[in-house]
Design a protein around this motif. Structure first.
Motif, PDB file in Angstrom:
ATOM      1  N   LEU A  70      35.603  33.413  24.397  1.00  0.00           N
ATOM      2  CA  LEU A  70      34.423  34.415  24.131  1.00  0.00           C
ATOM      3  C   LEU A  70      33.567  34.390  25.189  1.00  0.00           C
ATOM      4  CD1 LEU A  70      32.770  34.373  20.735  1.00  0.00           C
ATOM      5  CD2 LEU A  70      31.309  34.292  22.959  1.00  0.00           C
ATOM      6  N   VAL A  71      33.124  35.573  25.741  1.00  0.00           N
ATOM      7  CA  VAL A  71      31.986  35.548  26.949  1.00  0.00           C
ATOM      8  C   VAL A  71      31.262  36.802  26.377  1.00  0.00           C
ATOM      9  CG1 VAL A  71      33.542  34.658  28.811  1.00  0.00           C
ATOM     10  CG2 VAL A  71      33.568  37.292  28.391  1.00  0.00           C
ATOM     11  N   LEU A  72      29.874  36.602  26.909  1.00  0.00           N
ATOM     12  CA  LEU A  72      29.055  37.602  26.647  1.00  0.00           C
ATOM     13  C   LEU A  72      29.144  38.815  27.467  1.00  0.00           C
ATOM     14  CD1 LEU A  72      26.158  38.312  25.099  1.00  0.00           C
ATOM     15  CD2 LEU A  72      25.048  37.005  26.808  1.00  0.00           C
ATOM     16  N   ILE A  73      29.391  38.475  29.036  1.00  0.00           N
ATOM     17  CA  ILE A  73      29.334  39.510  30.004  1.00  0.00           C
ATOM     18  C   ILE A  73      30.945  39.312  30.659  1.00  0.00           C
ATOM     19  CG2 ILE A  73      28.662  40.624  31.936  1.00  0.00           C
ATOM     20  CD1 ILE A  73      26.793  40.804  29.570  1.00  0.00           C
TER      21      ILE A  73
ATOM     22  N   PRO B  70      44.183  35.290  36.648  1.00  0.00           N
ATOM     23  CA  PRO B  70      44.640  35.993  35.496  1.00  0.00           C
ATOM     24  C   PRO B  70      44.120  35.502  34.240  1.00  0.00           C
ATOM     25  CG  PRO B  70      46.394  34.629  36.275  1.00  0.00           C
ATOM     26  CD  PRO B  70      45.268  34.453  37.203  1.00  0.00           C
ATOM     27  N   ILE B  71      42.642  35.677  34.192  1.00  0.00           N
ATOM     28  CA  ILE B  71      42.273  35.239  32.729  1.00  0.00           C
ATOM     29  C   ILE B  71      41.429  36.364  32.399  1.00  0.00           C
ATOM     30  CG2 ILE B  71      40.231  33.778  32.024  1.00  0.00           C
ATOM     31  CD1 ILE B  71      41.258  31.428  34.087  1.00  0.00           C
ATOM     32  N   GLN B  72      41.562  36.628  31.189  1.00  0.00           N
ATOM     33  CA  GLN B  72      40.865  37.703  30.272  1.00  0.00           C
ATOM     34  C   GLN B  72      40.449  37.124  28.870  1.00  0.00           C
ATOM     35  OE1 GLN B  72      40.737  40.624  31.865  1.00  0.00           O
ATOM     36  NE2 GLN B  72      42.093  39.700  33.397  1.00  0.00           N
ATOM     37  N   PRO B  73      39.239  37.748  28.494  1.00  0.00           N
ATOM     38  CA  PRO B  73      38.345  37.182  27.348  1.00  0.00           C
ATOM     39  C   PRO B  73      38.990  37.830  26.029  1.00  0.00           C
ATOM     40  CG  PRO B  73      37.205  38.870  28.489  1.00  0.00           C
ATOM     41  CD  PRO B  73      38.316  38.607  29.363  1.00  0.00           C
ATOM     42  N   ASP B  74      38.879  36.942  25.115  1.00  0.00           N
ATOM     43  CA  ASP B  74      39.464  37.504  23.511  1.00  0.00           C
ATOM     44  C   ASP B  74      38.402  38.265  22.985  1.00  0.00           C
ATOM     45  OD1 ASP B  74      42.249  36.323  23.348  1.00  0.00           O
ATOM     46  OD2 ASP B  74      41.135  34.666  24.070  1.00  0.00           O
ATOM     47  N   TYR B  75      37.131  37.749  23.150  1.00  0.00           N
ATOM     48  CA  TYR B  75      36.007  38.392  22.502  1.00  0.00           C
ATOM     49  C   TYR B  75      34.863  38.507  23.727  1.00  0.00           C
ATOM     50  CZ  TYR B  75      37.948  35.793  18.735  1.00  0.00           C
ATOM     51  OH  TYR B  75      38.860  35.164  17.844  1.00  0.00           O
ATOM     52  N   THR B  76      34.493  39.812  23.912  1.00  0.00           N
ATOM     53  CA  THR B  76      33.505  40.166  24.938  1.00  0.00           C
ATOM     54  C   THR B  76      32.471  40.833  24.389  1.00  0.00           C
ATOM     55  OG1 THR B  76      35.218  40.509  26.285  1.00  0.00           O
ATOM     56  CG2 THR B  76      33.498  41.847  27.132  1.00  0.00           C
ATOM     57  N   GLY B  77      31.112  40.581  24.756  1.00  0.00           N
ATOM     58  CA  GLY B  77      30.183  41.024  24.165  1.00  0.00           C
ATOM     59  C   GLY B  77      29.773  42.352  25.119  1.00  0.00           C
ATOM     60  N   ARG B  78      29.790  42.408  26.075  1.00  0.00           N
ATOM     61  CA  ARG B  78      29.785  43.733  26.977  1.00  0.00           C
ATOM     62  C   ARG B  78      30.569  43.602  28.315  1.00  0.00           C
ATOM     63  NH1 ARG B  78      25.232  47.171  27.352  1.00  0.00           N
ATOM     64  NH2 ARG B  78      25.243  47.063  25.219  1.00  0.00           N
ATOM     65  N   THR B  79      31.206  44.401  28.734  1.00  0.00           N
ATOM     66  CA  THR B  79      31.985  44.824  30.024  1.00  0.00           C
ATOM     67  C   THR B  79      31.244  45.613  30.975  1.00  0.00           C
ATOM     68  OG1 THR B  79      34.107  44.730  28.838  1.00  0.00           O
ATOM     69  CG2 THR B  79      34.207  45.289  31.081  1.00  0.00           C
ATOM     70  N   ILE B  80      31.084  45.008  31.971  1.00  0.00           N
ATOM     71  CA  ILE B  80      30.391  45.726  33.060  1.00  0.00           C
ATOM     72  C   ILE B  80      31.218  45.702  34.658  1.00  0.00           C
ATOM     73  CG2 ILE B  80      27.862  45.067  32.162  1.00  0.00           C
ATOM     74  CD1 ILE B  80      27.850  43.320  34.960  1.00  0.00           C
TER      75      ILE B  80
END
Length: 174
Positions: A127-130, A139-149
């Protein structure tokens, strides 16, 4: 300097992320939350408090993880270690790692190495905010994202927390 999330937007985002966690882990029976030191713990503290308020009476194991000595650049970056506070086993648990900004992925890789000292989890979620999605080195991707920029390499994302910085805001600094 450009504002990405204002204080009200940050609050709404934390509420949404908390609800998403509850949707995927309704009883939190085998789920633990772990915030990453130093700055991820400001987000994880708020996520934990929000989820706990939405699920009164449910015990949610929550810890804080210092990855200083697991970083691949720890000899280059002089950083004082922070405190690790995990007083439970993560063996066969679903671990949700929480951090403020996902950039290259190296911090998360270090966190997964450090986490193994506490047991072998059944699954790991992030889980990441940004999410700075085009800056990944691993090769790491979030499962929960606050905002993608989308930010260029010379821009810096700064998450300001009321507890540390006097106000809540996410800004992009050129």
């Amino acid at each position: 300097m450009k504002s990405i999330l204002t204080e009200p937007q940050l609050s709404i985002t934390i509420d949404r992320l908390s609800h998403q966690l509850i949707e995927n882990h309704p009883a939190f029976t085998d789920t633990v939350l772990i915030g990453l030191q130093p700055r991820g713990i400001f987000l994880s503290d708020r996520i934990y408090r929000k989820v706990q308020s939405l699920l009164p009476g449910v015990h949610i194991p929550y810890g804080k993880l210092d990855i200083t000595f697991y970083r691949d650049d720890y000899k280059k970056v002089l950083q004082a270690p922070n405190e690790t506070d995990i007083d439970f086993s993560i063996e066969n648990k679903r671990v949700v790692l929480i951090d403020d900004v996902l950039y290259t992925g190296r911090t998360i890789r270090s966190a997964m190495d450090a986490m193994l000292d506490f047991g072998r989890p059944a699954a790991v979620e992030l889980l990441v905010l940004i999410d700075r999605r085009f800056s990944r080195e691993l090769p790491i991707q979030p499962d929960y994202t606050g905002r993608t920029i989308d930010a260029i390499i010379t821009e810096k994302v700064k998450v300001l927390w009321k507890e540390r910085d006097g106000k809540d805001e996410v800004v992009l600094i050129a």
